[in-house]
Design a protein around this motif. Structure first.
Motif, PDB file in Angstrom:
ATOM      1  N   LYS A 146       0.580  -1.210   0.006  1.00  0.00           N
ATOM      2  CA  LYS A 146      -0.021  -0.003  -0.013  1.00  0.00           C
ATOM      3  C   LYS A 146       0.639   1.280   0.001  1.00  0.00           C
ATOM      4  O   LYS A 146       2.073   1.395   0.618  1.00  0.00           O
ATOM      5  N   GLN A 147       0.322   2.239  -0.655  1.00  0.00           N
ATOM      6  CA  GLN A 147       0.759   3.717  -0.559  1.00  0.00           C
ATOM      7  C   GLN A 147      -0.014   4.526   0.510  1.00  0.00           C
ATOM      8  O   GLN A 147      -1.112   4.912   0.156  1.00  0.00           O
ATOM      9  N   GLY A 148       0.590   4.742   1.649  1.00  0.00           N
ATOM     10  CA  GLY A 148      -0.194   5.497   2.373  1.00  0.00           C
ATOM     11  C   GLY A 148       0.275   7.000   2.855  1.00  0.00           C
ATOM     12  O   GLY A 148      -0.320   7.565   3.830  1.00  0.00           O
ATOM     13  N   CYS A 149       1.551   7.162   2.228  1.00  0.00           N
ATOM     14  CA  CYS A 149       1.974   8.974   2.405  1.00  0.00           C
ATOM     15  C   CYS A 149       2.705   8.992   1.135  1.00  0.00           C
ATOM     16  O   CYS A 149       2.957   8.236   0.117  1.00  0.00           O
ATOM     17  N   TYR A 170       7.567   9.169   2.801  1.00  0.00           N
ATOM     18  CA  TYR A 170       8.449   8.321   3.335  1.00  0.00           C
ATOM     19  C   TYR A 170       8.197   7.951   4.918  1.00  0.00           C
ATOM     20  O   TYR A 170       9.132   7.822   5.619  1.00  0.00           O
ATOM     21  N   SER A 171       6.872   8.263   5.408  1.00  0.00           N
ATOM     22  CA  SER A 171       6.800   8.203   6.891  1.00  0.00           C
ATOM     23  C   SER A 171       5.704   7.100   7.319  1.00  0.00           C
ATOM     24  O   SER A 171       5.674   7.045   8.518  1.00  0.00           O
ATOM     25  N   CYS A 172       5.040   6.619   6.579  1.00  0.00           N
ATOM     26  CA  CYS A 172       4.121   5.691   7.111  1.00  0.00           C
ATOM     27  C   CYS A 172       4.477   4.078   7.207  1.00  0.00           C
ATOM     28  O   CYS A 172       4.011   3.511   8.016  1.00  0.00           O
ATOM     29  N   GLY A 173       5.343   3.640   6.314  1.00  0.00           N
ATOM     30  CA  GLY A 173       5.806   2.336   6.309  1.00  0.00           C
ATOM     31  C   GLY A 173       4.797   0.997   5.622  1.00  0.00           C
ATOM     32  O   GLY A 173       4.945   0.069   5.595  1.00  0.00           O
ATOM     33  N   CYS A 196       4.132   0.918   2.601  1.00  0.00           N
ATOM     34  CA  CYS A 196       4.581   0.132   1.316  1.00  0.00           C
ATOM     35  C   CYS A 196       5.832  -0.564   1.535  1.00  0.00           C
ATOM     36  O   CYS A 196       6.420  -1.223   0.562  1.00  0.00           O
ATOM     37  N   ASN A 230      11.198   0.665   2.441  1.00  0.00           N
ATOM     38  CA  ASN A 230      10.134   1.252   1.872  1.00  0.00           C
ATOM     39  C   ASN A 230      10.073   1.209   0.331  1.00  0.00           C
ATOM     40  O   ASN A 230      11.018   1.756  -0.320  1.00  0.00           O
ATOM     41  N   CYS A 280       8.228   2.719  -1.656  1.00  0.00           N
ATOM     42  CA  CYS A 280       7.915   3.994  -2.402  1.00  0.00           C
ATOM     43  C   CYS A 280       9.380   4.800  -2.504  1.00  0.00           C
ATOM     44  O   CYS A 280       9.260   5.846  -3.205  1.00  0.00           O
TER      45      CYS A 280
HETATM   46  S1  FES Z   1       4.062   5.032   1.155  1.00  0.00           S
HETATM   47 FE1  FES Z   1       4.598   5.746   3.024  1.00  0.00          FE
HETATM   48  S2  FES Z   1       6.501   5.132   3.585  1.00  0.00           S
HETATM   49 FE2  FES Z   1       6.219   4.274   1.589  1.00  0.00          FE
END
Ligand code: FES
Ligand code: FES
Length: 158
Positions: free
Chosen positions: A38-41, A44-47, A49, A59, A61
């Motif tokens: 998943k892409q959550g941000c 590079y802060s959500c993890g 991915c 990550n 992304c």
């Molecule tokens: S999409 Fe959030 S860290 Fe990669």
């Protein structure tokens, strides 16, 4: 300009054509249909991915696809065996850590990377690993409980 790369995804060699700007997550989701990642941000802060790249949690992304030639990638789709979930997935579900589930593939891959390397990781090490991940739904306590349950299940299987 488009270029071809060949790398292994979930133990299967894949050759794809990529543009220079594309990241690993784009190739996984858009070209290979592996939408569990998943892409959550966008910072590079959500993890969410997180995948394994050459055995290490990364990550997806962040990783430029053009650097992937010869690499080995594992995604969340590789964890379950048919209909049998991986102990990490079972642990997270049983602890009530899965609410909307968006963050879970990344967390599961992070825990997989940790426990494959160090199945007797301490609680502090598990917490450190989980710090790379944001969850908008669950209290982080149930995620930690799920991680510890997963560790116990994996130990029992060993
Ligand atoms: S999409 Fe959030 S860290 Fe990669
Ligand atoms: S379960 Fe919804 S973001 Fe974590």
């Amino acid at each position: 300009m488009a270029e071809k790369i060949t790398f292994t995804v979930n133990r299967v060699p894949r050759t794809v054509e990529i543009e220079g700007w594309e990241k690993l997550i784009d190739v996984l989701r858009d070209q290979l249909g592996l939408t569990g990642t998943k892409q959550g941000c966008d910072d590079y802060s959500c993890g969410a991915c997180t995948v394994l790249l050459n055995g290490k949690a990364e990550n997806s992304c962040k990783v430029f696809a053009k650097k992937l030639n010869g690499a080995e990638v594992l995604t969340i789709e590789a964890l379950a065996q048919g209909t049998k979930l991986h102990p990490i997935q079972e642990g997270l579900i049983e602890a009530g850590a899965v609410q909307c589930g968006f963050c879970i593939p990344g967390i599961a891959m992070r825990l997989y990377s940790l426990f494959e390397r160090k199945l007797d990781a301490s609680e502090t090490e598990i917490i450190d690993a989980l710090e790379e991940h944001l969850c908008r739904c669950t209290g982080y306590e149930s995620i930690l409980e799920g991680a510890k349950l997963a560790q116990k299940k994996m130990k029992a299987q060993n």
